[in-house]
Design an enzyme around this catalytic site. Structure first.
Site: not given
Ligand SMILES: *Cc1c(COP(=O)(O)O)cnc(C)c1O
Length: 422
Positions: A142, A237, A265
């Protein structure tokens, strides 16, 4: 007294689906969502006054628990400074210096307001820097909700990608190619055919959005090699893994250095912060130096920067050791409970653990999103509701993982045992 049910009813009238992010609706669980009025340490309290041990932890940012003292102290001072200037200020400089100093391969960093924004920016930099258009992502990873990342699984070839959301134009998804994690052969074949058009490969180096998927080092190395050979960028990511498994995330753990890295996060400690970082040569393609545009009214606002720094300053080797110990303690209690509860009602549940992340699931040690059976998660609602009754809150979806904070200490573990009747 206002009840959770009543609040959800009111919410449904004026907010789509009653929520501001879909997973919160508890669709598929068969019970209305809880409305939490307060968080403290490892606990959440709902509007009815019931208290829960929280293992969702806002899906990851709260590595020190809810309202930890260092964050509260910093934010109390920050509120006297101002919430946003829309101009240069010293606070983001301090956070940027802190990160660049701690993570050896990062030369430049730009702050944004969410993980989604960080990914969106990284993809645009990659396209701007390489003058190519296609992006490769992996099934089950994701990357936030930017259009080009909302692609359905299993569409290995260009032009066949299917969106997983209405409202995303086919023309955009045509430039996203989806492969399975671990599919070295598929990656090589794709590069043979399309290599000259691929701007970047993006991956969660530690898969943490379809349960926990540990990628093999050899697969990550292969991606690094093939992207380098073909002048594509590699984007890690690390919105979950960055600052969560250690300060430098998977890049530092594996020694495999991506061209760009995205954070979110934990970097904000519960305030809205994201970041994209990398080598100067690539990062300098961003405006105002370069021609890749990116901006943000609230980007690097003092409140978020001070909150983020206060959180990151707490993260020492000792903190990560404590986090891991807390997690092992908690997961062993849960494993015991799975075996013993109600004559083994949940004895088919297992736990996959990585540092302070764990995943409660009927599957364990999966290597790609292909490993999910069609009926995956069918008895998750029963587990979720049983735990809610006992005052234990999980992320309300069987694909989501659980998060442990420094606040989930020995005392909380004892309280968990008590609540589970062990
Ligand atoms: C949570 C998440 C996102 C998106 O971050 P948001 O602050 O919710 O927009 C992108 N990449 C990864 C791996 C994530 O876990």
């Amino acid at each position: 007294m206002t009840t959770n049910k009543q609040m959800f009813k009111e919410s449904l009238e004026i907010v789509p689906g009653g929520v501001h992010s879909p997973v919160r609706a508890l669709k598929g669980i068969g019970t209305p969502p809880l409305f939490f009025k307060k968080g403290k340490g490892a606990f959440l309290t709902d509007v009815e006054g019931k208290e829960y041990i929280d293992f969702c932890m806002s899906f990851g940012p709260l590595i020190l628990g809810h309202t930890p003292t260092p964050l509260k102290k910093a934010l109390k001072e920050a509120i006297e400074i101002g919430t946003s200037f829309g101009a240069c200020e010293p606070y983001s400089l301090e956070l940027a210096k802190f990160i660049v100093k701690k993570i050896p391969f990062i030369e430049k960093i730009r702050f944004v307001n969410s993980g989604t924004e960080a990914v969106m920016t990284a993809l645009r930099i990659a396209r701007g820097y390489t003058s190519k258009e296609k992006i490769v992502k992996f099934n089950g990873c994701y990357h936030g909700h930017t259009d080009s990342m909302l692609i359905k699984a299993g569409s290995g070839l260009a032009g066949e990608s299917e969106t997983s959301s209405k409202g995303v134009p086919q023309s955009i998804t045509n430039d996203t190619i989806v492969l399975e994690l671990g599919d070295e052969k598929g990656l090589k074949e794709l590069y043979k055919k399309e290599g000259k058009n691929i701007a970047a490969v993006i991956i969660e180096p530690l898969g943490a959005n379809s349960g926990i998927i540990s990628n093999s080092i050899s697969f990550l190395k292969e991606i690094r090699k093939i992207t380098k050979e073909n002048n594509s960028l590699l984007i890690f990511d690390e919105v979950i893994s960055g600052f969560r498994i250690n300060i430098g995330g998977m890049a530092c753990k594996t020694g495999i250095i991506p061209d760009l890295i995205t954070y979110g996060k934990v970097i904000g400690g519960g305030l809205p912060v994201g970041a994209v970082a990398g080598a100067s040569e690539i990062m300098d393609t961003l405006a105002p130096l370069g021609e890749v545009y990116q901006a943000g009214t609230l980007s690097a606002n003092p409140l978020a920067m001070i909150g983020g720094l206060a959180t990151l300053k707490e993260l020492t080797d000792k903190t990560y050791k404590t986090l891991k110990e807390n997690t092992v303690r908690i997961t062993s209690i849960l494993e015991k409970w799975f075996k013993e509860y109600n004559n083994g009602e949940f004895s088919h549940y297992k736990i996959t653990q990585q540092e302070s992340l764990f995943w409660i699931s009927t599957l364990k040690d999966i290597t790609s999103a292909k490993d999910f059976p069609e009926d995956f998660g069918k008895d998750f609602p029963q587990l979720f509701k049983t735990l809610i009754d006992k005052g234990v809150y999980l992320a309300p979806n069987p694909y989501e993982i659980s998060f442990v904070s420094t606040a989930h200490d020995e005392k909380v573990a004892q309280e968990l045992e008590r609540r589970l009747g062990l």
